[in-house]
Design a protein around this motif. Structure first.
Motif, PDB file in Angstrom:
ATOM      1  N   VAL A  90       0.839  -1.206   0.000  1.00  0.00           N
ATOM      2  CA  VAL A  90       0.000   0.000   0.000  1.00  0.00           C
ATOM      3  C   VAL A  90       0.871   1.251   0.000  1.00  0.00           C
ATOM      4  CG1 VAL A  90      -1.620   1.344   1.405  1.00  0.00           C
ATOM      5  CG2 VAL A  90      -2.011  -1.105   1.052  1.00  0.00           C
ATOM      6  N   LYS A  91       1.943   1.222   0.766  1.00  0.00           N
ATOM      7  CA  LYS A  91       2.836   2.394   0.818  1.00  0.00           C
ATOM      8  C   LYS A  91       3.470   2.653  -0.543  1.00  0.00           C
ATOM      9  CE  LYS A  91       6.546   4.530   3.499  1.00  0.00           C
ATOM     10  NZ  LYS A  91       7.492   4.358   4.642  1.00  0.00           N
ATOM     11  N   MET A  92       3.875   1.592  -1.250  1.00  0.00           N
ATOM     12  CA  MET A  92       4.449   1.773  -2.578  1.00  0.00           C
ATOM     13  C   MET A  92       3.430   2.426  -3.511  1.00  0.00           C
ATOM     14  SD  MET A  92       6.161  -1.001  -5.216  1.00  0.00           S
ATOM     15  CE  MET A  92       4.620  -1.833  -5.605  1.00  0.00           C
ATOM     16  N   TYR A  93       2.217   1.898  -3.518  1.00  0.00           N
ATOM     17  CA  TYR A  93       1.179   2.440  -4.395  1.00  0.00           C
ATOM     18  C   TYR A  93       0.851   3.887  -4.025  1.00  0.00           C
ATOM     19  CZ  TYR A  93      -3.447   3.415  -6.246  1.00  0.00           C
ATOM     20  OH  TYR A  93      -4.517   4.017  -6.870  1.00  0.00           O
ATOM     21  N   GLU A  94       0.614   4.140  -2.758  1.00  0.00           N
ATOM     22  CA  GLU A  94       0.186   5.481  -2.348  1.00  0.00           C
ATOM     23  C   GLU A  94       1.308   6.505  -2.482  1.00  0.00           C
ATOM     24  OE1 GLU A  94      -1.772   5.108   1.472  1.00  0.00           O
ATOM     25  OE2 GLU A  94      -3.567   4.263   0.503  1.00  0.00           O
ATOM     26  N   SER A  95       2.547   6.070  -2.324  1.00  0.00           N
ATOM     27  CA  SER A  95       3.668   6.982  -2.557  1.00  0.00           C
ATOM     28  C   SER A  95       3.698   7.418  -4.011  1.00  0.00           C
ATOM     29  CB  SER A  95       4.994   6.310  -2.185  1.00  0.00           C
ATOM     30  OG  SER A  95       5.069   6.055  -0.807  1.00  0.00           O
ATOM     31  N   PHE A  96       3.503   6.467  -4.906  1.00  0.00           N
ATOM     32  CA  PHE A  96       3.469   6.805  -6.326  1.00  0.00           C
ATOM     33  C   PHE A  96       2.320   7.758  -6.622  1.00  0.00           C
ATOM     34  CE2 PHE A  96       2.012   6.423 -10.650  1.00  0.00           C
ATOM     35  CZ  PHE A  96       3.185   6.579 -11.369  1.00  0.00           C
ATOM     36  N   GLU A  97       1.151   7.450  -6.113  1.00  0.00           N
ATOM     37  CA  GLU A  97      -0.029   8.267  -6.402  1.00  0.00           C
ATOM     38  C   GLU A  97       0.106   9.688  -5.857  1.00  0.00           C
ATOM     39  OE1 GLU A  97      -2.997   7.478  -8.246  1.00  0.00           O
ATOM     40  OE2 GLU A  97      -1.458   6.078  -8.924  1.00  0.00           O
ATOM     41  N   SER A  98       0.851   9.839  -4.777  1.00  0.00           N
ATOM     42  CA  SER A  98       1.030  11.175  -4.192  1.00  0.00           C
ATOM     43  C   SER A  98       2.176  11.937  -4.835  1.00  0.00           C
ATOM     44  CB  SER A  98       1.267  11.053  -2.682  1.00  0.00           C
ATOM     45  OG  SER A  98       2.525  10.452  -2.419  1.00  0.00           O
ATOM     46  N   GLY A  99       2.852  11.308  -5.789  1.00  0.00           N
ATOM     47  CA  GLY A  99       3.954  11.978  -6.478  1.00  0.00           C
ATOM     48  C   GLY A  99       5.320  11.748  -5.866  1.00  0.00           C
ATOM     49  N   SER A 100       5.380  10.860  -4.849  1.00  0.00           N
ATOM     50  CA  SER A 100       6.662  10.579  -4.188  1.00  0.00           C
ATOM     51  C   SER A 100       7.334   9.397  -4.878  1.00  0.00           C
ATOM     52  CB  SER A 100       6.436  10.289  -2.705  1.00  0.00           C
ATOM     53  OG  SER A 100       5.822  11.384  -2.057  1.00  0.00           O
ATOM     54  N   LEU A 101       7.854   9.643  -6.063  1.00  0.00           N
ATOM     55  CA  LEU A 101       8.411   8.558  -6.859  1.00  0.00           C
ATOM     56  C   LEU A 101       9.622   7.923  -6.183  1.00  0.00           C
ATOM     57  CD1 LEU A 101       8.390   6.848  -9.388  1.00  0.00           C
ATOM     58  CD2 LEU A 101       9.680   8.656 -10.558  1.00  0.00           C
ATOM     59  N   ASP A 102      10.468   8.712  -5.541  1.00  0.00           N
ATOM     60  CA  ASP A 102      11.637   8.148  -4.870  1.00  0.00           C
ATOM     61  C   ASP A 102      11.219   7.158  -3.781  1.00  0.00           C
ATOM     62  OD1 ASP A 102      13.375   9.547  -6.448  1.00  0.00           O
ATOM     63  OD2 ASP A 102      13.787  11.120  -4.979  1.00  0.00           O
ATOM     64  N   GLU A 103      10.181   7.514  -3.030  1.00  0.00           N
ATOM     65  CA  GLU A 103       9.699   6.622  -1.973  1.00  0.00           C
ATOM     66  C   GLU A 103       9.072   5.370  -2.572  1.00  0.00           C
ATOM     67  OE1 GLU A 103       9.070   5.226   1.862  1.00  0.00           O
ATOM     68  OE2 GLU A 103      10.287   6.922   1.166  1.00  0.00           O
ATOM     69  N   ALA A 104       8.320   5.523  -3.653  1.00  0.00           N
ATOM     70  CA  ALA A 104       7.719   4.364  -4.318  1.00  0.00           C
ATOM     71  C   ALA A 104       8.803   3.430  -4.839  1.00  0.00           C
ATOM     72  CB  ALA A 104       6.816   4.829  -5.457  1.00  0.00           C
TER      73      ALA A 104
END
Length: 291
Positions: free
Chosen positions: A217-231
């Motif tokens: 979930v963190k990977m998906y939500e990081s991407f969706e929020s624009g946090s590509l480095d975190e994803a």
């Protein structure tokens, strides 16, 4: 419509001679996954050993999943078959129980021609429940090519595709050709999730999310929020798990892992058998990295 992280649920069985359904265990697993933030659940897919469930058991698992989810997350029920009449029966049952949509793999073994595939999915699309096509050539022996999916995406009852071909060029062509439709491309391969999201995909139907739901979930939500480095960071943290979930035929490793984590799992049903000793040790070692 179906976006985010959807665990492909295992089906827990009791450890008795009959390998009976463990519906209370299923409830416990679903409650845990929802508490970890998953966006939906998928009962009765290949990860749920659907091929060895009777029709009555299939219906019981979907009914329990809908009851436990209780509107908190959507339920996308597996209803596929290589017999169109049987797929219709499963799909009608899921609709009447209250599932939010159905996941329908392409007919396996009999390898229908193009017109047969179109008619198969047309019949299901007319049953007043959203249909997600499931393309998994490794299990069905037939790859659903982009031009066919683009044609099927025009049908209002067809909501998306779970893409497990492993071909990123194919995934890209499907997304490119369906952008004008209300149609979602969902990853069917955990390791392909981030690349598919980057192309415009909507999420993942995930094996790994049974074991590491919060991280998925963190990977998906990081991407969706624009946090590509975190994803990207989460993708690489999860990559050893992605690989380990397929050291043997799915769902053998994931069901073993779920049991090792103290969740409801139980035995597999033949013809699937337990993980051998050496692979159990590999799995145990990988799980310890995430504790």
């Amino acid at each position: 419509m179906f976006e985010g992280v959807y665990p492909a649920l295992i089906t827990p069985f009791k450890d008795n001679q009959q390998r009976e359904l463990d519906l209370e265990g299923l409830k416990s697993n679903i409650d845990f996954l929802i508490s970890q933030g998953v966006h939906g659940i998928v009962p009765c897919g290949s990860t749920g050993e659907s091929a060895t469930l009777t029709f009555e058991e299939h219906e019981e698992v979907i009914k329990k999943s809908v009851e436990v989810a209780d509107g908190r997350v959507p339920v996308l029920a597996g209803t596929g078959s290589n017999n169109t009449a049987e797929a219709v029966r499963f799909t009608k049952a899921a609709r009447d129980i209250g599932a939010d949509g159905v996941l329908v793999l392409s007919p396996y073994y009999n390898k229908p021609n193009r017109s047969g595939l179109v008619k198969h999915y047309e019949k299901l699309a007319d049953l007043d429940i959203p249909v997600v096509i499931y393309n998994v050539p490794g299990r069905t022996g037939q790859n659903l090519l982009p031009d066919l999916i683009i044609e099927l995406a025009e049908y209002p009852g067809i909501a998306g595709i779970k893409e497990a071909s492993g071909d990123i060029t194919q995934v890209s062509a499907i997304i490119e050709g369906t952008r004008d439709f209300d149609f979602t491309v969902i990853s069917g391969d955990d390791a392909m999730t981030l690349p598919i999201l980057a192309l415009g995909g909507g999420g993942v139907i995930s094996v790994t999310a049974n074991v590491e739901p919060e991280m998925m979930v963190k990977m998906y939500e990081s991407f969706e929020s624009g946090s590509l480095d975190e994803a990207r960071k989460m993708h690489y943290l999860l990559s050893p798990m992605f690989r380990t979930m397929f050291i043997e035929t799915n769902p053998i490793p994931v069901k073993t892992a779920v049991g090792m984590r103290g969740m409801a799992a139980g035995p597999l049903r033949l013809p699937l058998d337990e993980l051998d000793k050496d692979k159990k040790e590999i799995l145990k070692g990988v799980l310890e990295r995430y504790d």
